[in-house]
Design a protein around this motif. Structure first.
Motif, PDB file in Angstrom:
ATOM      1  N   LEU A   1      26.189  35.552 -21.105  1.00  0.00           N
ATOM      2  CA  LEU A   1      25.257  36.573 -20.645  1.00  0.00           C
ATOM      3  C   LEU A   1      24.038  35.900 -20.023  1.00  0.00           C
ATOM      4  CD1 LEU A   1      24.094  39.452 -20.542  1.00  0.00           C
ATOM      5  CD2 LEU A   1      23.359  39.168 -22.896  1.00  0.00           C
TER       6      LEU A   1
ATOM      7  N   ASN B   1      26.847  36.667 -14.073  1.00  0.00           N
ATOM      8  CA  ASN B   1      26.938  36.287 -15.489  1.00  0.00           C
ATOM      9  C   ASN B   1      28.013  37.112 -16.176  1.00  0.00           C
ATOM     10  OD1 ASN B   1      25.290  38.506 -15.091  1.00  0.00           O
ATOM     11  ND2 ASN B   1      23.892  38.034 -16.767  1.00  0.00           N
TER      12      ASN B   1
ATOM     13  N   ASN C   1      28.261  52.903 -22.642  1.00  0.00           N
ATOM     14  CA  ASN C   1      28.279  51.448 -22.516  1.00  0.00           C
ATOM     15  C   ASN C   1      29.704  50.948 -22.733  1.00  0.00           C
ATOM     16  OD1 ASN C   1      27.223  48.907 -22.110  1.00  0.00           O
ATOM     17  ND2 ASN C   1      25.535  49.182 -23.576  1.00  0.00           N
ATOM     18  N   TRP C   2      29.991  49.779 -22.216  1.00  0.00           N
ATOM     19  CA  TRP C   2      31.266  49.108 -22.486  1.00  0.00           C
ATOM     20  C   TRP C   2      31.347  48.829 -23.995  1.00  0.00           C
ATOM     21  CZ3 TRP C   2      34.478  49.266 -18.622  1.00  0.00           C
ATOM     22  CH2 TRP C   2      34.036  49.131 -17.306  1.00  0.00           C
TER      23      TRP C   2
ATOM     24  N   GLY D   1      17.551  41.984 -23.438  1.00  0.00           N
ATOM     25  CA  GLY D   1      18.601  42.789 -22.844  1.00  0.00           C
ATOM     26  C   GLY D   1      18.497  42.888 -21.334  1.00  0.00           C
TER      27      GLY D   1
ATOM     28  N   PRO E   1      23.156  41.933 -26.311  1.00  0.00           N
ATOM     29  CA  PRO E   1      22.109  42.892 -25.942  1.00  0.00           C
ATOM     30  C   PRO E   1      22.239  43.315 -24.480  1.00  0.00           C
ATOM     31  CG  PRO E   1      21.220  40.673 -25.917  1.00  0.00           C
ATOM     32  CD  PRO E   1      22.661  40.551 -26.326  1.00  0.00           C
ATOM     33  N   ILE E   2      23.100  44.291 -24.249  1.00  0.00           N
ATOM     34  CA  ILE E   2      23.308  44.763 -22.876  1.00  0.00           C
ATOM     35  C   ILE E   2      22.963  46.247 -22.829  1.00  0.00           C
ATOM     36  CG2 ILE E   2      25.080  45.211 -21.119  1.00  0.00           C
ATOM     37  CD1 ILE E   2      26.445  42.619 -22.144  1.00  0.00           C
ATOM     38  N   ASP E   3      22.128  46.610 -21.862  1.00  0.00           N
ATOM     39  CA  ASP E   3      21.657  47.980 -21.773  1.00  0.00           C
ATOM     40  C   ASP E   3      22.752  48.920 -21.290  1.00  0.00           C
ATOM     41  OD1 ASP E   3      19.096  47.529 -22.687  1.00  0.00           O
ATOM     42  OD2 ASP E   3      18.300  47.033 -20.718  1.00  0.00           O
ATOM     43  N   PRO E   4      22.663  50.187 -21.677  1.00  0.00           N
ATOM     44  CA  PRO E   4      23.645  51.192 -21.269  1.00  0.00           C
ATOM     45  C   PRO E   4      23.288  51.825 -19.927  1.00  0.00           C
ATOM     46  CG  PRO E   4      22.100  52.188 -22.752  1.00  0.00           C
ATOM     47  CD  PRO E   4      21.681  50.744 -22.599  1.00  0.00           C
ATOM     48  N   LEU E   5      24.143  52.726 -19.475  1.00  0.00           N
ATOM     49  CA  LEU E   5      23.839  53.601 -18.351  1.00  0.00           C
ATOM     50  C   LEU E   5      23.934  55.049 -18.849  1.00  0.00           C
ATOM     51  CD1 LEU E   5      25.776  51.763 -15.494  1.00  0.00           C
ATOM     52  CD2 LEU E   5      23.304  51.874 -15.806  1.00  0.00           C
TER      53      LEU E   5
ATOM     54  N   TYR F   1      25.305  46.649  -7.539  1.00  0.00           N
ATOM     55  CA  TYR F   1      26.137  45.584  -8.093  1.00  0.00           C
ATOM     56  C   TYR F   1      27.443  45.488  -7.324  1.00  0.00           C
ATOM     57  CZ  TYR F   1      28.780  42.775 -11.402  1.00  0.00           C
ATOM     58  OH  TYR F   1      29.532  41.783 -11.981  1.00  0.00           O
TER      59      TYR F   1
ATOM     60  N   TRP G   1      19.293  40.489 -19.023  1.00  0.00           N
ATOM     61  CA  TRP G   1      20.279  39.728 -18.240  1.00  0.00           C
ATOM     62  C   TRP G   1      21.397  40.607 -17.686  1.00  0.00           C
ATOM     63  CZ3 TRP G   1      19.494  34.660 -17.200  1.00  0.00           C
ATOM     64  CH2 TRP G   1      18.663  33.928 -18.054  1.00  0.00           C
ATOM     65  N   GLY G   2      21.804  41.595 -18.489  1.00  0.00           N
ATOM     66  CA  GLY G   2      23.039  42.301 -18.169  1.00  0.00           C
ATOM     67  C   GLY G   2      22.848  43.570 -17.355  1.00  0.00           C
ATOM     68  N   GLY G   3      21.625  43.827 -16.873  1.00  0.00           N
ATOM     69  CA  GLY G   3      21.387  45.033 -16.098  1.00  0.00           C
ATOM     70  C   GLY G   3      21.819  46.235 -16.903  1.00  0.00           C
ATOM     71  N   GLY G   4      22.579  47.123 -16.286  1.00  0.00           N
ATOM     72  CA  GLY G   4      23.139  48.279 -16.995  1.00  0.00           C
ATOM     73  C   GLY G   4      24.630  48.072 -17.105  1.00  0.00           C
ATOM     74  N   MET G   5      25.137  48.056 -18.311  1.00  0.00           N
ATOM     75  CA  MET G   5      26.578  47.907 -18.536  1.00  0.00           C
ATOM     76  C   MET G   5      27.165  46.681 -17.829  1.00  0.00           C
ATOM     77  SD  MET G   5      28.128  51.781 -18.612  1.00  0.00           S
ATOM     78  CE  MET G   5      29.813  51.215 -18.595  1.00  0.00           C
ATOM     79  N   MET G   6      26.459  45.578 -17.873  1.00  0.00           N
ATOM     80  CA  MET G   6      26.905  44.314 -17.294  1.00  0.00           C
ATOM     81  C   MET G   6      26.835  44.282 -15.767  1.00  0.00           C
ATOM     82  SD  MET G   6      29.994  43.273 -19.925  1.00  0.00           S
ATOM     83  CE  MET G   6      31.320  43.822 -18.881  1.00  0.00           C
ATOM     84  N   PHE G   7      26.438  45.373 -15.132  1.00  0.00           N
ATOM     85  CA  PHE G   7      26.205  45.375 -13.687  1.00  0.00           C
ATOM     86  C   PHE G   7      24.791  44.864 -13.511  1.00  0.00           C
ATOM     87  CE2 PHE G   7      29.053  49.262 -14.202  1.00  0.00           C
ATOM     88  CZ  PHE G   7      30.212  48.511 -14.069  1.00  0.00           C
ATOM     89  N   ASN G   8      24.637  43.574 -13.124  1.00  0.00           N
ATOM     90  CA  ASN G   8      23.360  42.900 -13.303  1.00  0.00           C
ATOM     91  C   ASN G   8      22.281  43.223 -12.253  1.00  0.00           C
ATOM     92  OD1 ASN G   8      24.301  41.312 -11.244  1.00  0.00           O
ATOM     93  ND2 ASN G   8      24.572  39.476 -12.475  1.00  0.00           N
ATOM     94  N   LYS G   9      21.930  44.473 -12.224  1.00  0.00           N
ATOM     95  CA  LYS G   9      20.831  44.959 -11.384  1.00  0.00           C
ATOM     96  C   LYS G   9      19.862  45.718 -12.283  1.00  0.00           C
ATOM     97  CE  LYS G   9      22.382  43.626  -7.424  1.00  0.00           C
ATOM     98  NZ  LYS G   9      21.621  42.738  -6.532  1.00  0.00           N
ATOM     99  N   ILE G  10      18.604  45.704 -11.926  1.00  0.00           N
ATOM    100  CA  ILE G  10      17.649  46.548 -12.630  1.00  0.00           C
ATOM    101  C   ILE G  10      16.926  47.438 -11.626  1.00  0.00           C
ATOM    102  CG2 ILE G  10      17.249  44.893 -14.504  1.00  0.00           C
ATOM    103  CD1 ILE G  10      14.444  44.454 -13.123  1.00  0.00           C
ATOM    104  N   VAL G  11      16.382  48.529 -12.155  1.00  0.00           N
ATOM    105  CA  VAL G  11      15.628  49.468 -11.311  1.00  0.00           C
ATOM    106  C   VAL G  11      14.213  49.584 -11.875  1.00  0.00           C
ATOM    107  CG1 VAL G  11      15.483  51.853 -10.509  1.00  0.00           C
ATOM    108  CG2 VAL G  11      17.715  50.737 -10.710  1.00  0.00           C
TER     109      VAL G  11
ATOM    110  N   PRO H   1      17.869  53.716 -18.097  1.00  0.00           N
ATOM    111  CA  PRO H   1      18.157  52.392 -17.538  1.00  0.00           C
ATOM    112  C   PRO H   1      17.151  51.990 -16.466  1.00  0.00           C
ATOM    113  CG  PRO H   1      19.718  54.016 -16.721  1.00  0.00           C
ATOM    114  CD  PRO H   1      18.795  54.741 -17.641  1.00  0.00           C
ATOM    115  N   ILE H   2      15.880  51.902 -16.846  1.00  0.00           N
ATOM    116  CA  ILE H   2      14.825  51.632 -15.877  1.00  0.00           C
ATOM    117  C   ILE H   2      13.764  50.792 -16.579  1.00  0.00           C
ATOM    118  CG2 ILE H   2      13.580  53.790 -16.404  1.00  0.00           C
ATOM    119  CD1 ILE H   2      13.112  53.961 -13.320  1.00  0.00           C
TER     120      ILE H   2
ATOM    121  N   ASP I   1      17.728  42.048  -8.709  1.00  0.00           N
ATOM    122  CA  ASP I   1      18.787  41.360  -9.453  1.00  0.00           C
ATOM    123  C   ASP I   1      18.247  41.036 -10.845  1.00  0.00           C
ATOM    124  OD1 ASP I   1      21.450  39.602  -8.910  1.00  0.00           O
ATOM    125  OD2 ASP I   1      20.092  38.614 -10.306  1.00  0.00           O
TER     126      ASP I   1
END
Lengths: 254, 254, 254, 254, 254, 254, 254, 254
Positions: free
Chosen positions: H57, H121, B141-142, F62, B149-153, H15, F64-74, F233-234, F100
C-alpha cells in the motif's frame, strides 16, 4: 406443520442417493472452473454420467473475479457460440464479446446441473486409483478436514479430467506418486510458460489430450502440462477446451 | 491476433461503466444469499435499477452447502412457484420439494443477472449514508483489504435491503453508530431465538419490513431483527421473503 | 478381489442408516467426556435410544491427559463401583484408586458403544429446538466447517443432556438466545467458583437437574450452572453425576 | 475429606513410576493408530514390556473418522478374527464386516492397555538412538512444546516399530540424519503409490519387516516404505500387519 | 560410558522430587518478574519454602528488554541497596543508577535460586483454591497446552503472591469467579491509571497488601489493583515492593 | 574505502541525537495521516519543536489507497490553498480538485520533514503521562514488539494531538484508564455517526478542540470524539483540521 | 522528583554507548545458549571485548526447560569444574551432577555479564561480512521486525563464533551465499547424526574449530557441522566446548 | 453541497483514466524502492511514459526504517548530487552525508510523481509477457487478493525494470517459467554474496544491465543477479544505479 427431522432426513437421503449413484461414473471431473463446467455440460447433454468434484464450497474457480476483481470477462469470436449455448448476455466490441463474470459462471453451473451433471462441492481429489496401469477412479475427501487425520473414500470413473487450472493437481499427484510417463514431449509435466495470449489460445485445444491412460487435461491444466504459454485475460480457449475434452470422451465412450 | 492490452482495457472500461451506472440506484441489496438474489430477480424483472453487494468472491451465502454439506435443499409447497419461476429441477416428496443446492443457487444468480440485476462481488458495506434521518445509500469497500487502512467509496440508493442473514450486519452498524429507533417492538434488534421451523416460516414474510426509513430487512435478517425463532433446514421462507421485499419496494417506487 | 467402490458404499450407507435412525432420540447428549460417556452407558444398558454429539474427532474430553499431561486419574471410594462396572484396571492407595487415563477413557467409550450408544464425532450442537417452551432437540453441524456459511440440520430428542464441561455450551446458547429462566437460584447461569474439591464433589450429584424443561446438566456443567466450586483433579463426581443423570432420565422415560 | 495435594501427588508419582519403568523397553511403538494398537495388544498379551508414543492427546490415528467423517469401518473376511479378539460389534455384508469406528478404535486401545501396554500420549519421537549401527531407542519429547527450544529425553528399546502411517516419520528421520541403507529394493524409502486396494492389502503383511537393525515398519508405513500402493478405505491389512509385527518380534525376543 | 536412560531418569526423578516437595508451600508466587524474584530471594534467605510459577519458558518478565529494547534499566537512590544485595554492576548518574537489564534479571533469578527458591517455569496458575474464605493454594497447569482440554493439578500455600504485573491475573480470576470483596477502596480492582512516575513510585510500597485473606499483590499488580498510576521506566519501586511483600509475609509466618 | 562500522555508527548516533532532542517537545502528534502531517507542517513552519509518532513503518495513514484502492483523492474548493501550499499537482473538475494519492501523501510528509518536523515511524503511543490533571507527554514503544513484554519509554510535550483517525486511540486510552471528563457534550467519547459528507465537512474544523488539558483532536478523531458523521471520500476537512489545530496551538504557545 | 524523560535519556544513551563500543569487537558470538555463554565468560575473564547476539528477548537457548520441561540438567564428572567456576548448586549421583536448569542458565548469564561480556538480546545475525576471504563481522538486525523490509547494520569482529545450536545458522548462511569450502572432511556442513551420547560427548571438544577463516563453531553447532551424533540429555560437552573455543581464541588473540 | 456519489465517480474515473493510459508504457518498473523511484524520476524528467508497480500500500521499500529501525540513511560523496536533485536535507560527516530516511523516501516519491511518473500501489507483477523472445510487458494483479483465485490483467512496456531488491522477483519468475539464458556469466541468477560494502558499491552500477531482451535490473536486484556482495547500510549505489538504468533506457528509446 413443518417437521424439522423429516426435512433433515430428506436432505440426507437425497444426498446419499446421489453419492451412491455417482460412485461409479462415466466421467469424473476435478475442478469446477469454466473449463470443467463446460465439459460437464456437453457430457451431460450427451447423457453421460458425469460428476465434478471441487474443494471449494462455492464452485466456479477463477471466473468470478473477472480480471483483477473487475468482474467482466472477454471472449473472442471463435468461442462466441458457446456463450450462445449457455444463453449468456454479452456486448460486442469488434471481434471481442464482453460478459459479466458472475452472470457467466453461474450460467455455466446452472446449465450443466440442469442437464444432469452432478457437482460435489467441498470435496477434493487426494489421489487417483490406478488399476492395470490405467487411472480408474479418484480418492476423494472433504476439503474442510484440514490437517485432521481422516481417511478418504473412492469412486470409479471410466475417464478422469484434470480441470484444476495451472496447478494441474491431479496430474501432479499422479506423477509424484507413481513411476510413470505422461504423453508429453518429455514424459513429464512441462510447466506453464510466461504469458503470450495469442500463442496460448491457439494451442490450448490441441493440448486437450489423454496424457495417461484414463486421464485427460483441459483448460489451464492443459497448457501447464504441455509447457505452453500462460493465457491472457480471455476465456475463449478455456471454454473451447472444455467442449473439446467432452467431445473427445463422448467419442470414446460410444 | 489477440492483444492482451486491448482485452485488459475492455474489462476495465466495462466494469467502470457498471460501477458508474450503479452508483445511484433504485435498490441496493447487501448480501447475495437466497433471499437477496430472489429480491434482485423480481426487482430487475420490474425494471428497477438494482445491485447486490457481497463480501465474498463467490456469492450465494449459505445455500451452497445444503444442510451439513449434504448439498440438497428442501422447499415447502407454498414456495414451490418460486422454484418454477427460476426453472429449478426438483423432486417431490409429499408436501416437500427437494432440489440440488448448487443447481438452485446458481439458478437464482443466473436469472437475477440475466434480468439485469448487477452483482458486485468482493465488495462489502462498511456503513450507510444517512441524510435527513433516512438511509440514503451505502459506504462500500473491497472486502479483501483486511486490516489495511484504505478508505471506502459511497453509492446512493432509494432503498437499501439488509439481506446479510442472521448477522443482520447493516442494521447492526446502523444501530451501533447512530442514536435511532428501529420499527421493532422495542426499537432495538431483538435477536434470533432458538429453532422452531414452523413458527419461523410462518412469521418471516410478516417480518419483512422497512425497519428504519429507507432500509428493509429480508431473509434470516428479518427474523433476527424481530426476535423470531431460527429457521429450520428449509428454504421456502427465505425465497418468499425475498419476493415480498421486492414486491413491497416496487409498490413504493411506483 | 477388493472393490473400492463397494467398500465406499458400505461405509456411506451404514453411516446414513445410523444418522436416520438417531435423528429421533430418547436422549441426546452433547459432549463425550467422562460424564457424558457414563450417562450414555447406563442409558444404553437400559435400552434407551441414546446418541452423543461431540465436536472433536477423538472424543473423551479432558480425560486423556490426566492431570497436567501426567496421564493418570484418581477416583475416590464411593465411585469405585463405576470403575468396576467398566472393568477398568486400577491400583488402590488408601481411599483413592489410581487408573491410567487412556485406559479409562477408552473403556468408557468402548463399553458405552458396545451397549448400543451411538457417538457422532465431529458434530457439534449449534443451538437447540424449542417447541412449546420445552427443549425438543438439537441443531447440529459438522465442527470442521469453521467459518464457512453452511447450514445445520436438526434432530429430535425427548431429553437433552448438556455434558460439555465447565463451558456448559448448550445452556449458554439456550440462555443467550431466548428469554427464559433456568431452574437455578437466580434463574441464570451462576458460574463456576474457584477450586474446593471437597465441596465440589459433595454437591455435583445434587446439581444434576433438569434446568429447563427437556434439558439436564451433568459433570462440570452442573457445577458451573449452579455456581458450585471447581472440582479438584479427581473423577468420582464426574462419573457419579453421569450415572445420576442416566438414572433420572430412565425413571422419567418409564 | 478430599485433599487436593494428596491427589496431585498420586497422579504425579504414578505417572513417574510408569515413565521410569518404561524407559527401558522390549518394544517401543511410535504411533497409536490401528496397526500400532493391534501390535501393542498382542505384544502385551505375550508379556512383553511395550509402550506406544503418540504426539496427539487422543490417540487412535485416522480410525476415528471412518471414511470421509462417516464413522464406519469395513474389514474383510481374513481379518475378521481380529475383530473377534477385540470383542468388536459388527454387521456382516457378504465378505465384508462393517463396524462403528469410534467403537472399534476405543476397543483396540482399551484392550491393549487392559493387557498391560502403556500408552504415552502427547509425546512424539524426535529422533532415534543408534548404537553400533542398530536402532537402540527413541529420543522423545512433548508434542505441545511447538517451536520452544526444549531438549528431549531418551528411552531404550530392544525393538522400535514405526507405526506412524504413510508419513513413516521415524524411518524418514533415520534416513535423513544418517548415511544408512534400508532393507528395501533400493535401500531408500520407496514412497507410497496411488490407490489399488486389492494389491495393497495383499502385500502389506509381507512389507512388515525389520528395515534396519532394530526397527520394523507396520501399517501404512510398511507400504509407504516399500513403494506399494495406497490402501483403500478398508482396515483388514492394517490390523493384520499389526499382528504380524507383534508375532515377528515375539519370536525374536524368545 | 554415558547412559542416556540413566541421565533421563536422574532428570525426571529430581524434577518430581521438587514437584512433590513444593506441592505444599509457605509461599507461592505467580510471576517471575523483578518483583516476584526479589520477593522469592528474601523469602528464601529467611528459610521459607517458596516457589515461583511462571507461564514462560524463560522467566524474568518485562525486565529483559530495558526500555524499548534498549537493554538498560534505571534504579533510584532509595533502592540502590537492593542492587548491592544482588551484586549487580551499575554506573551512577546523579541520583540514578544505570545497570544492564540482562545482567540484572539473571542476577535476581540466580541469587533467588541460589538461596533455595524454586522456579517452576512453563507453569501458569489457572485458578486458586479457596477453603473457608481464604486463598489456600493454586490450580496450576502447563502453559504450553494452549487450547487442549487438559486438566490442572493443585498445590497448597500458606500465602499466595500475585506478581503478574499490571494484568494482576490471579486477582482478576479470584474476583471474576467468586463473589468476594477485595481490601481496596471499592472492594474491586481499581485499574491502573496513566503514567505518573513520581506518584507511582511513592505509593507502590504502600499498595503491597493482603487484598484478600491469603493473597498479596506486589509490583505493577499492586498499583493496578489499587488504582495508582502506571510506573515510569524505572525499577526501584518494583524491587522495593518485592522486598516489602517478603518482609510482610515473613513477619506473619513467624 | 567504505567502512561498514563507521556508517553504522553514523546512523545510530544521528538517530539517538534526534531521539534525545525530541524527548521534550512543544507538540507531540500521534498518527502520521493527512491531518497529522498537515499539522506538523504548519507547526514546523512556525518553528515549533514537533514530532509525529506512528505505529507503521510507512506513514501516511489511509491516504495511500485513495478510495477503494483507486489511488486518487478529491479536495473541495475551500481547501485548495493547502494543495498549493504543498505544491501538489491536481486537476480541476468544477468545485472539486482531483490529485494522485501517492503524490499527495508523499508531498505532505516530504514538506513537513523538510520544514523540520521529525517523524518517528514504527513507534506507537501506549499511554499518556498525566501530571497535575494535564496530559504532559506520551508513553511510547516500538510497535513491532507485538506481545513481547517490553517496557516503554516516555517523552514530554506541551501539547499532544490525537490524529489517529476514527479510532481516536489516544483519547480512548485516556478515558479508559483515568476517571476524567472530556470537553464534549457528555464528557465521554461520543462516537462517529454514519456517513453524511456535507455535515461532516462543515463541523470537522469546529470539532478541533482541546478535549482535556494538554490534548487536542484533529481529523477523523475529531468527528469521532464529538459524535459527528463519518466523512465522505473527500479530504478537504482532513487538511483544514490539521491546519486549524496547528494554528490553535501556535497561538497558545506564543 | 522522578523525571521520566531524564530516565528515558539515561536508558537510551547508555544503550547507545554500548552499541557504539561493541561495534568493533574481539569476538562476536551468535547465540546465547550454554556454550555461547560459557565462551563469553572465559573470554571476558581474559579481558577480551566480547558480545553475544541472540534473537530472543530472554537468552539461554534450550537450557531453561531441562529435559522435556522437567527443569533439571545433568553434567558429567569431567565438566564438574565448570559448575564450580559458576558457583552453581548441584547434587551428586555417582559420576553425574544434577542441577536446576533455571538456576544454571541464569548463573551462566549473570557471571558472563558480571565479567564484562555484553549481551545484545532481540538481535540476530542475518549475514556475515567477508573481506579478503575472511569473516570479518556480522550483519545484524532486530529479530522482532518479522517480514518488514528493514535494513540491517553491521559490526566488525576479529573472530565470530557460531553458537546457534544444531541449526548452525551462521555457517549455513555463510555456505549458502558464498562459494566457499569449510574446514570439514567434505568441505560442506556434514549434518547432525542420530543420538549417541557417549560418542557425541567424546568428539564435541575436538569439533570446536575454525571452520573458515575468522569463524569458529561450538556446542551443538560443532557436532552438526562435523557430522557427529546428536548429544544426549547431558550438558558437559556443551560447557566444555564453550570453554575450549574461548581458550583457542584467547591463544590466537595473544 | 457535497455529493458523495459525484466524488466517488471522480475518483473512479480518474483512476481508470490513468490505468488505461498507462497500460501501454515506455518503461514499467516493478518495485518502488529507492532505486526504482530514482529511475522513475529521471525517466519522467526525460518525458518517458513510466509507471511503477508495487505490491505494498505504502511504497518505498526498505528505505523507511533506515538501519535497524533507526531512521537515518547515509550516502557517500559520489552520490551526493542525487540528494541535491531531490532537495533532500542532509548533514555532512567527512565523506558521508546523513539524511532522515522518512524525509528521503518521501522526497523520491514526491518528485518522481511530480514529474509525471505514475505509481500503482497495491499491484504486483505475477509474471511477464514474452513475445518473440523479448519481454514485452507485465502480468499484473492486486496484491491484496492473497490466495483467492482471481485472474490478472496485462500491460505492455517497451522496457521492464526489475527493482524488487535482492529477491529479484521478476527475473526469478522469468527464469523459473521459461527456458532462457540471462546475460550473466553462467546464464542464471548468480545469487547475492555476503556483505562487503566497498566491493558492492563499486560494482552495482556496472551490474545495471539488460539481462534478457526487454528487461533490466537495478539496485539490489542487480547485485543479486550478478553474484556480487550484499551492500552495506549505505544508499549511494542504490541511487546511482537507479539513475544509470534510466540513462541507459533513455538512450535506447531515443
Amino acid at each position: 406443520m413443518l417437521d424439522e427431522v423429516e426435512i433433515t432426513k430428506l436432505i440426507v437421503e437425497n444426498y446419499m442417493k446421489d453419492l451412491m449413484e455417482y460412485a461409479d461414473l462415466d466421467v469424473a471431473i476435478v475442478g469446477a472452473g469454466p473449463s470443467g463446467l463446460t465439459a460437464a455440460y456437453y457430457l451431460a447433454t450427451a447423457k453421460k454420467k458425469v460428476a465434478i468434484f471441487d474443494r471449494r464450497l462455492s464452485i466456479g474457480g477463477g471466473m468470478w473475479g473477472g480480471g483483477m476483481m473487475f468482474n467482466k470477462i472477454v471472449v473472442q469470436e471463435d468461442a462466441k457460440h458457446i456463450l450462445d449455448d449457455f444463453s449468456i448476455n454479452y456486448e460486442r466490441f469488434g471481434d471481442y464479446y464482453v460478459a459479466d463474470s458472475v452472470h457467466s459462471v453461474t450460467s455455466l453451473a446452472y446449465h450443466a446441473t440442469k442437464e444432469g451433471a452432478k457437482i460435489f462441492n467441498l470435496i477434493g481429489a487426494e489421489d487417483v486409483i490406478i488399476k492395470n496401469n490405467r487411472v480408474s477412479g479418484l480418492v476423494i475427501n472433504w476439503s474442510v478436514i484440514g490437517e485432521l487425520p481422516i481417511d478418504p473414500l473412492s469412486i470409479y470413473a471410466k475417464y478422469v479430467i484434470d480441470a484444476t487450472g495451472h496447478e494441474s493437481e491431479v496430474i501432479k499427484t499422479l506423477v509424484r506418486k507413481n513411476n510413470i510417463k505422461l504423453n508429453t514431449p518429455t514424459g513429464s509435466i512441462e510447466g506453464e510458460h510466461s504469458m503470450d495470449a495469442d500463442t496460448a489460445e491457439s494451442v490450448i485445444v490441441d493440448n486437450v489430450k489423454e496424457v495417461y491412460p484414463g486421464i485427460f487435461v483441459t483448460g489451464m491444466a492443459a497448457n501447464a502440462v504441455f509447457g505452453s504459454p500462460r493465457m491472457g485475460p480471455i476465456f475463449g480457449g478455456m471454454l473451447l477446451s472444455g467442449k473439446k475434452v467432452a467431445d473427445e470422451i463422448i467419442r470414446r465412450l460410444s
